[in-house]
Enzyme design. Structure first.
Site, short mmCIF file in Angstrom:
data_model
loop_
_atom_site.label_atom_id
_atom_site.label_comp_id
_atom_site.label_asym_id
_atom_site.label_seq_id
_atom_site.Cartn_x
_atom_site.Cartn_y
_atom_site.Cartn_z
N THR A 176 0.85 -1.20 0.00
CA THR A 176 0.00 0.00 0.00
C THR A 176 0.88 1.24 0.00
OG1 THR A 176 -1.60 -1.23 1.31
CG2 THR A 176 -1.89 1.16 1.21
N ASP B 86 36.31 16.67 37.36
CA ASP B 86 35.25 15.69 37.63
C ASP B 86 35.23 15.36 39.13
OD1 ASP B 86 33.35 13.71 37.36
OD2 ASP B 86 34.73 12.22 36.50
C1 SPV Z 1 31.89 9.19 33.62
O1 SPV Z 1 31.70 9.09 32.40
O2 SPV Z 1 31.86 10.26 34.22
C2 SPV Z 1 32.12 7.98 34.42
C3 SPV Z 1 32.77 6.84 33.81
O3 SPV Z 1 31.81 8.00 35.59
S1 SPV Z 1 34.45 7.01 34.17
O4 SPV Z 1 34.91 8.29 33.66
O5 SPV Z 1 35.14 5.90 33.54
O6 SPV Z 1 34.63 6.96 35.62
MG MG Z 2 31.46 9.92 36.36
#
Ligand code: SPV
Ligand code: MG
Length: 448
Positions: A138, A220
């Site tokens: 269709t 981080d």
């Molecule tokens: C992130 O991507 O922030 C993680 C994974 O926690 S790692 O960086 O491998 O710790």
């Molecule tokens: Mg992380």
């Protein structure tokens, strides 16, 4: 779910297989033709309804669950019986039912489905039981187009949130890609490759503390606050429909974590991963090169339990991340913690490693799976990057996260272009390294 089917019947069968997720006139046309054939031979129309995992094996998980699709299809008078088809291939059901006719639109003569069609022809001819009927396709309507339209309309918060659990049940492994902005998420949403007739795409997004911090020029160390990260996620959600897993570092204090859980749920995030560290968190890939303290099993279990109590939806997942291998505490410690965290209510386990070889993760997977066959396991193969997602899935992992690659790739490309402009004192030489302005304009819906 019990997918056993009744096979013995004296009534001749007309067999049709469908996903039937977005039911449209093309489906009804096929079913009407199947009905006509069935009426001619005083037979019944049996619908082989593809299960979620059969569908997820070659495209996205369906909008509606198997049970929901079954309820819709069973209410159609064109169909006598609905049975599961658990694979893309018709073979098992054809062998079980020995249908007089199999009906499918003629569009599958070319393209990815041609192999499935050939298998139907071969099986019917081997059994000598029936023939393939192929009404013309269709024109002007297709599930692919409806799916694209649905995507343009968007997805509700709840539908997105619950998709991750459905994907875990339907598909192994899931491939999740790091996204730190709406544009990187659009890439993760849309990129695909066609491999041996199967469409491979990412199943969802990872909101990484590492790349969310790095893209803001911060370390981080839990320095980017939740509100700021949720802003990015909201921007991602405005232009995409796939589920997202949130990296919440340690989850912070228990009293704060319970609020984070609710904020993430409200936004439509599907899962949060918290790691069993305490104090000032540093990135795991630094291992014991920096001072990092692992939380006690008791305190971390309390955090998991408090988070599970705080959540409002059924589907939100709290995944416990184990740092024992990162901190060189050994397999026994990792396994003891994994089972304790599951007992405390964790919906999944993430096992992390910074070894170049996947061996310690593979050992964990095999030993954990010997005692627990079902709890989903997440792995992040940043260091042990030679093992494939498929191999990790075979070894027992459910979710494979590519945790930082889009940010790392963009950094290299941007630096090269910035240096190129300085080197040549103009941009002509680096144009080929850039996306064209025309492509930018056509990439984003609504630009033109
Ligand atoms: C992130 O991507 O922030 C993680 C994974 O926690 S790692 O960086 O491998 O710790
Ligand atoms: Mg992380």
């Amino acid at each position: 779910m019990d997918y056993s089917i009744r096979t013995t019947t004296a009534t001749p069968i007309v067999y049709v297989a469908m996903s039937a997720d977005l039911l449209h006139p093309g489906h009804i046309n096929i079913l009407k033709i199947a009905r006509e054939y069935a009426d001619k031979i005083s037979g019944e129309v049996v619908l082989g309804l593809l299960t979620d995992s059969a569908i997820a094996s070659y495209k996205r998980v369906p909008y509606m669950s198997y049970e929901q699709r079954k309820a819709v299809m069973e209410s159609l008078s064109l169909i006598d019986r609905v049975i599961p088809q658990t694979t893309l291939s018709y073979e098992a059901n054809i062998r079980a039912l020995k249908p007089r006719y199999v009906v499918h639109g003629d569009d599958w003569k070319v393209g990815a489905q041609a192999k499935t069609r050939q298998n139907v022809l071969d099986t019917l001819s081997e059994l000598g039981c029936g023939e393939l009927v192929e009404p013309s396709y269709t024109e002007g309507i297709s599930s692919t187009q409806l799916n694209a339209d649905a995507r343009a309309i968007g997805i509700s918060t709840n539908a997105r949130l619950s998709t991750l659990r459905r994907l875990i049940a339907a598909k192994k492994p899931l491939r999740i890609l790091e996204t730190h902005s709406a544009i990187s998420a659009l890439i993760a949403q849309n990129v695909f490759v066609q491999k041996e007739g199967v469409r491979l795409e990412f199943d969802g997004f990872w909101s990484s503390s590492l790349t969310d911090s790095t893209s803001r020029g911060k370390p981080d160390i839990e320095a980017v606050e939740l509100t700021s990260r949720l802003n990015t996620i909201n921007e991602i959600f405005e232009v995409t429909s796939k589920p997202l897993i949130y990296d919440a570092d340690t989850g912070g204090k228990i009293e704060h974590f319970v609020f984070s859980v609710r904020s993430l749920e409200r936004t439509g995030v599907s899962a949060v991963i918290i790691e069993d560290k305490t104090g000032l968190k540093k990135n795991s890939l630094l291992g014991n090169e920096v001072a990092q303290t692992q939380d006690s099993i008791e305190d971390f279990c309390d955090k998991i339990t408090a988070g599970k109590r705080a959540q409002i939806t059924q589907d939100f997942m709290i995944i416990a991340r184990i740092e024992s291998l990162i901190l060189e505490k050994g397999q026994e410690d990792a396994l003891r913690r994994a089972h304790a965290y599951v007992q405390a209510g964790a919906d999944g386990i993430m096992i992390h490693s910074r070894q170049k070889s996947p061996n310690e993760v593979l050992e964990f997977l095999s030993r954990f799976r010997a005692r627990d066959a079902h709890t989903p396991i997440v792995v992040v193969p940043t260091s042990f990057n030679t093992i494939t997602a498929h191999e990790l899935g075979e070894a027992g992992a459910n979710i494979i996260i590519y945790a930082n690659h889009l940010l790392r790739a963009s950094f290299v490309a941007m630096k090269e272009v910035a240096e190129g402009i300085l080197r040549h004192d103009r941009s002509a030489e680096i144009e080929g390294r850039c996306m064209s302005v025309g492509e930018i304009l056509s990439l984003i819906p609504g630009t033109i």
